[in-house]
Enzyme design. Structure first.
Site, PDB file in Angstrom:
ATOM      1  N   ARG A 108       0.889  -1.179   0.000  1.00 25.90           N
ATOM      2  CA  ARG A 108       0.000   0.000   0.000  1.00 25.90           C
ATOM      3  C   ARG A 108       0.911   1.208   0.000  1.00 25.90           C
ATOM      4  NH1 ARG A 108      -5.348   1.309   3.497  1.00 25.90           N
ATOM      5  NH2 ARG A 108      -6.127   0.017   1.808  1.00 25.90           N
ATOM      6  N   HIS A 135      -7.445   1.026  -6.505  1.00 25.76           N
ATOM      7  CA  HIS A 135      -7.643   0.123  -5.363  1.00 25.76           C
ATOM      8  C   HIS A 135      -8.339  -1.146  -5.882  1.00 25.76           C
ATOM      9  CE1 HIS A 135      -7.869  -1.190  -1.351  1.00 25.76           C
ATOM     10  NE2 HIS A 135      -8.753  -0.366  -0.832  1.00 25.76           N
ATOM     11  N   GLN A 138     -10.140  -3.872  -3.570  1.00 22.51           N
ATOM     12  CA  GLN A 138     -11.422  -3.438  -3.028  1.00 22.51           C
ATOM     13  C   GLN A 138     -12.556  -3.764  -4.000  1.00 22.51           C
ATOM     14  OE1 GLN A 138     -12.208  -1.722   0.036  1.00 22.51           O
ATOM     15  NE2 GLN A 138     -14.233  -2.338  -0.660  1.00 22.51           N
ATOM     16  N   ASP A 226     -17.332   7.172  -1.179  1.00 22.38           N
ATOM     17  CA  ASP A 226     -16.097   6.963  -0.422  1.00 22.38           C
ATOM     18  C   ASP A 226     -15.790   8.280   0.279  1.00 22.38           C
ATOM     19  OD1 ASP A 226     -13.638   6.004   0.514  1.00 22.38           O
ATOM     20  OD2 ASP A 226     -12.612   6.218  -1.416  1.00 22.38           O
TER      21      ASP A 226
HETATM   22  N1   CP Z   1     -11.251  -0.281   2.390  1.00 25.44           N
HETATM   23  C1   CP Z   1      -9.973  -0.331   2.789  1.00 25.44           C
HETATM   24  O1   CP Z   1      -9.043  -0.507   1.987  1.00 25.44           O
HETATM   25  O2   CP Z   1      -9.807  -0.225   4.130  1.00 25.44           O
HETATM   26  P1   CP Z   1      -8.418  -0.052   4.930  1.00 25.44           P
HETATM   27  O3   CP Z   1      -7.890   1.300   4.594  1.00 25.44           O
HETATM   28  O4   CP Z   1      -8.805  -0.202   6.370  1.00 25.44           O
HETATM   29  O5   CP Z   1      -7.482  -1.134   4.472  1.00 25.44           O
HETATM   30  N1  NVA Z   2      -9.990   6.717  -1.174  1.00 29.50           N
HETATM   31  C1  NVA Z   2      -9.575   6.247   0.133  1.00 29.50           C
HETATM   32  C2  NVA Z   2      -9.797   4.780   0.263  1.00 29.50           C
HETATM   33  C3  NVA Z   2      -9.456   4.201   1.601  1.00 29.50           C
HETATM   34  C4  NVA Z   2      -9.632   2.723   1.662  1.00 29.50           C
HETATM   35  C5  NVA Z   2      -8.124   6.612   0.377  1.00 29.50           C
HETATM   36  O1  NVA Z   2      -7.307   6.496  -0.567  1.00 29.50           O
HETATM   37  O2  NVA Z   2      -7.791   7.035   1.475  1.00 29.50           O
END
Ligand code: CP
Ligand code: NVA
Length: 308
Positions: A108, A135, A138, A226
């Protein structure tokens, strides 16, 4: 040839359909079992997943740890701030070294170019656990959730309300691959990357962009939103103000089909991007969606290891 999973198109539509189907089967086969018990076939016994986090996570970390465990393997958690990566060792050298210890790497990070660099130099599969661009993991979980709740993907009308962010990019990518349509309600100045829209349209998906939240929601099968402020972004008052008309509330849900569902990847900010009445209401699938991160990660791992 390594099977990296940096974006959904690395796998393609057929593989994503196979992931969803395998996830449904594996989930059903272990109903009622303790969560740490391995699946009967333990298909990744002896395999270790290295996980690098340059940003916070609850779901992605916990679901990947449990996913590899349920597949019979192990995981290794690495916070980038405690790694030499955090004090300047290159991504390329990190990739070369970790490839000698682990069988796959999940990362990540912020800049998507970093994960491309990691994949270029790794000799094991690399999985995108979220970048500023996309992502994909997800969205495998989201599609699984919709299929589980009786929504056939081809022709589905998915409405997105709010920020044009990484999660939206992967939804649009999925639309092109799985042949559904996306109606995007986003304020001026916060549009997503047009290249995702162009690619999905070229694959036959209908992608509509509007400044009118009600128009985006009208007749939708699914409403998705989101956070308005993604990790690494500033919590700016002008952004919140621009997003306010796109808040998913009961009035907006009423514009969708009567059996429409609500999705949110979480973490959520109640009474910002969504009201409590919607996210905690009867049309919301958020807890199944969160659980399905686990089942989806298993399928993604199996695909990366050539077992799907
Ligand atoms: N939805 C998601 O990726 O959650 P986290 O940031 O908790 O991993
Ligand atoms: N769009 C958000 C998703 C978190 C899972 C971010 O990047 O913070």
């Amino acid at each position: 040839m390594n099977r990296h999973f940096l974006n959904l198109s690395d796998a393609g539509g057929d593989a994503i359909a196979a992931m969803i189907s395998d996830a449904i089967d594996r989930k059903a086969a272990r109903q009622g079992w303790p969560k740490g018990k391995a699946d009967a076939d333990a298909p990744l016994a002896g395999h270790t997943l290295g996980m690098i986090f340059e940003k916070n996570s609850t779901r992605t970390r916990a679901s990947f740890e449990m996913a590899i465990k349920q597949l019979g393997g192990d995981s290794m958690f690495m916070a980038s701030g405690q790694m030499q990566l955090g004090r300047g060792e290159t991504i390329a050298d990190t990739a070369r070294v970790l490839s000698r210890y682990v069988d796959a790497i999940m990362i990540r990070t912020d800049d998507h170019a970093k994960i491309e660099e990691l994949a270029h130099h790794a000799t094991v599969p690399v999985i995108n656990g979220l970048t500023d661009l996309s992502h994909p993991c997800q969205i495998v979980a989201d599609l699984l959730t919709l299929v589980e709740h009786g929504k056939a993907l081809p022709g589905l009308e998915v409405a997105w309300l709010g920020d044009g962010n990484n999660v939206l990019h992967s939804i649009i990518e999925a639309a092109g691959l799985m042949k559904f349509n996306v109606r995007i309600g986003v304020p001026q100045g916060y549009d997503c990357d047009a290249s995702f829209i162009d690619a999905a349209r070229a694959q036959g998906a209908q992608i509509m962009v509007t400044r009118d939240a009600m128009e985006a929601a009208a007749g939708a099968d699914v409403i998705v939103t989101d956070t308005w402020v993604s990790m690494g972004q500033e919590h700016a008052h002008n952004k919140i103000a621009a997003m306010m008309p796109y808040q998913v509330d009961e009035r907006l849900m009423a514009a969708a089909k009567p059996d429409a569902k609500f999705l949110h990847c979480l973490p959520a900010h109640r009474d910002e991007e969504v009201t409590g009445a919607v996210i905690d209401g009867p049309q919301s699938l958020i807890w199944d969606e969160a659980e399905n991160r686990l089942h989806a990660q298993k399928s993604i791992l199996l695909w990366c290891f050539g077992k799907l």
